[in-house]
Design a protein around this motif. Structure first.
Motif, PDB file in Angstrom:
ATOM      1  N   ARG A  98       0.844  -1.179   0.000  1.00  0.00           N
ATOM      2  CA  ARG A  98       0.000   0.000   0.000  1.00  0.00           C
ATOM      3  C   ARG A  98       0.884   1.234   0.000  1.00  0.00           C
ATOM      4  O   ARG A  98       1.609   1.485   0.966  1.00  0.00           O
ATOM      5  N   ILE A 137      -6.996   9.776 -10.089  1.00  0.00           N
ATOM      6  CA  ILE A 137      -8.251  10.034  -9.387  1.00  0.00           C
ATOM      7  C   ILE A 137      -8.474  11.542  -9.331  1.00  0.00           C
ATOM      8  O   ILE A 137      -7.894  12.242  -8.500  1.00  0.00           O
ATOM      9  N   GLY A 147     -13.908  12.159  -7.969  1.00  0.00           N
ATOM     10  CA  GLY A 147     -13.987  10.821  -7.428  1.00  0.00           C
ATOM     11  C   GLY A 147     -13.899   9.703  -8.432  1.00  0.00           C
ATOM     12  O   GLY A 147     -13.847   8.529  -8.044  1.00  0.00           O
ATOM     13  N   THR A 198     -12.151   7.285 -11.258  1.00  0.00           N
ATOM     14  CA  THR A 198     -10.840   6.658 -11.297  1.00  0.00           C
ATOM     15  C   THR A 198     -10.584   6.059 -12.666  1.00  0.00           C
ATOM     16  O   THR A 198     -11.514   5.737 -13.406  1.00  0.00           O
ATOM     17  N   THR A 244      -5.946  -0.409  -6.614  1.00  0.00           N
ATOM     18  CA  THR A 244      -7.034   0.497  -6.290  1.00  0.00           C
ATOM     19  C   THR A 244      -6.469   1.817  -5.797  1.00  0.00           C
ATOM     20  O   THR A 244      -5.677   1.837  -4.854  1.00  0.00           O
ATOM     21  N   ILE A 245      -6.871   2.906  -6.437  1.00  0.00           N
ATOM     22  CA  ILE A 245      -6.465   4.224  -5.996  1.00  0.00           C
ATOM     23  C   ILE A 245      -7.604   4.842  -5.198  1.00  0.00           C
ATOM     24  O   ILE A 245      -8.778   4.683  -5.535  1.00  0.00           O
ATOM     25  N   SER A 246      -7.258   5.530  -4.144  1.00  0.00           N
ATOM     26  CA  SER A 246      -8.251   6.183  -3.308  1.00  0.00           C
ATOM     27  C   SER A 246      -7.636   7.429  -2.701  1.00  0.00           C
ATOM     28  O   SER A 246      -6.419   7.624  -2.735  1.00  0.00           O
ATOM     29  N   ARG A 247      -8.490   8.274  -2.152  1.00  0.00           N
ATOM     30  CA  ARG A 247      -7.994   9.490  -1.525  1.00  0.00           C
ATOM     31  C   ARG A 247      -8.777   9.794  -0.260  1.00  0.00           C
ATOM     32  O   ARG A 247      -9.967   9.492  -0.151  1.00  0.00           O
ATOM     33  N   ASP A 248      -8.086  10.383   0.678  1.00  0.00           N
ATOM     34  CA  ASP A 248      -8.674  10.844   1.925  1.00  0.00           C
ATOM     35  C   ASP A 248      -8.439  12.349   1.976  1.00  0.00           C
ATOM     36  O   ASP A 248      -7.325  12.801   2.250  1.00  0.00           O
ATOM     37  N   VAL A 300      -3.329  10.397  -0.764  1.00  0.00           N
ATOM     38  CA  VAL A 300      -3.769   9.494  -1.816  1.00  0.00           C
ATOM     39  C   VAL A 300      -3.075   8.156  -1.618  1.00  0.00           C
ATOM     40  O   VAL A 300      -1.888   8.113  -1.273  1.00  0.00           O
ATOM     41  N   TYR A 301      -3.803   7.092  -1.840  1.00  0.00           N
ATOM     42  CA  TYR A 301      -3.285   5.758  -1.624  1.00  0.00           C
ATOM     43  C   TYR A 301      -3.335   4.953  -2.920  1.00  0.00           C
ATOM     44  O   TYR A 301      -4.162   5.180  -3.792  1.00  0.00           O
ATOM     45  N   GLN A 361      -3.452   0.930  -3.352  1.00  0.00           N
ATOM     46  CA  GLN A 361      -3.439  -0.426  -2.837  1.00  0.00           C
ATOM     47  C   GLN A 361      -3.102  -1.365  -3.980  1.00  0.00           C
ATOM     48  O   GLN A 361      -3.819  -1.411  -4.979  1.00  0.00           O
TER      49      GLN A 361
END
Length: 119
Positions: free
Chosen positions: A19, A51, A55, A57, A68-72, A78-79, A81
């Protein structure tokens, strides 16, 4: 001005997971899109995942279903995984952020983090 700090790279066996994290600081409100690129030995830098702030992707075909890309937005992080890693995923991974100030668009890059996937 945006600064990006990456972490999470390392050595992992094929089939394993990592990650990656990218923490942004500075004028983070100006960021319009974030993503991850990678550069394998002897190859050009390629887009892995993006991303935008809406929202949505998008992924490179080679990583779809595995990454998997994600953001907080609260943590300005930004992550990426990465699951079911393959030796061909070995590369230096770079965090990316695009920002704008009026008509001026700027690209920001992390320092890069090495990911090595062994057979």
């Amino acid at each position: 001005q945006v600064q990006l700090v990456e972490s999470g790279g390392g050595l992992v066996q094929a089939g394993g997971s990592l990650r990656l994290s990218c923490a942004a600081s500075g004028n983070t409100f100006s960021i319009s899109a974030s993503g991850w690129y990678r550069q394998a030995p002897g190859k050009q830098r390629e887009l892995v995942a993006i991303i935008p702030t809406d929202g949505s992707t998008d992924y490179a075909d080679s990583v779809k279903g595995r990454f998997t890309i994600s953001r907080d937005n609260v943590k300005n992080t930004v992550y990426l995984q990465m699951n079911s890693l393959k030796p061909e995923d070995t590369a230096v991974y770079y965090c990316y952020a695009g920002s704008s100030r009026g008509p001026v668009f700027s690209s920001h890059w992390g320092q890069g983090t090495q990911v090595i996937v062994s057979s």
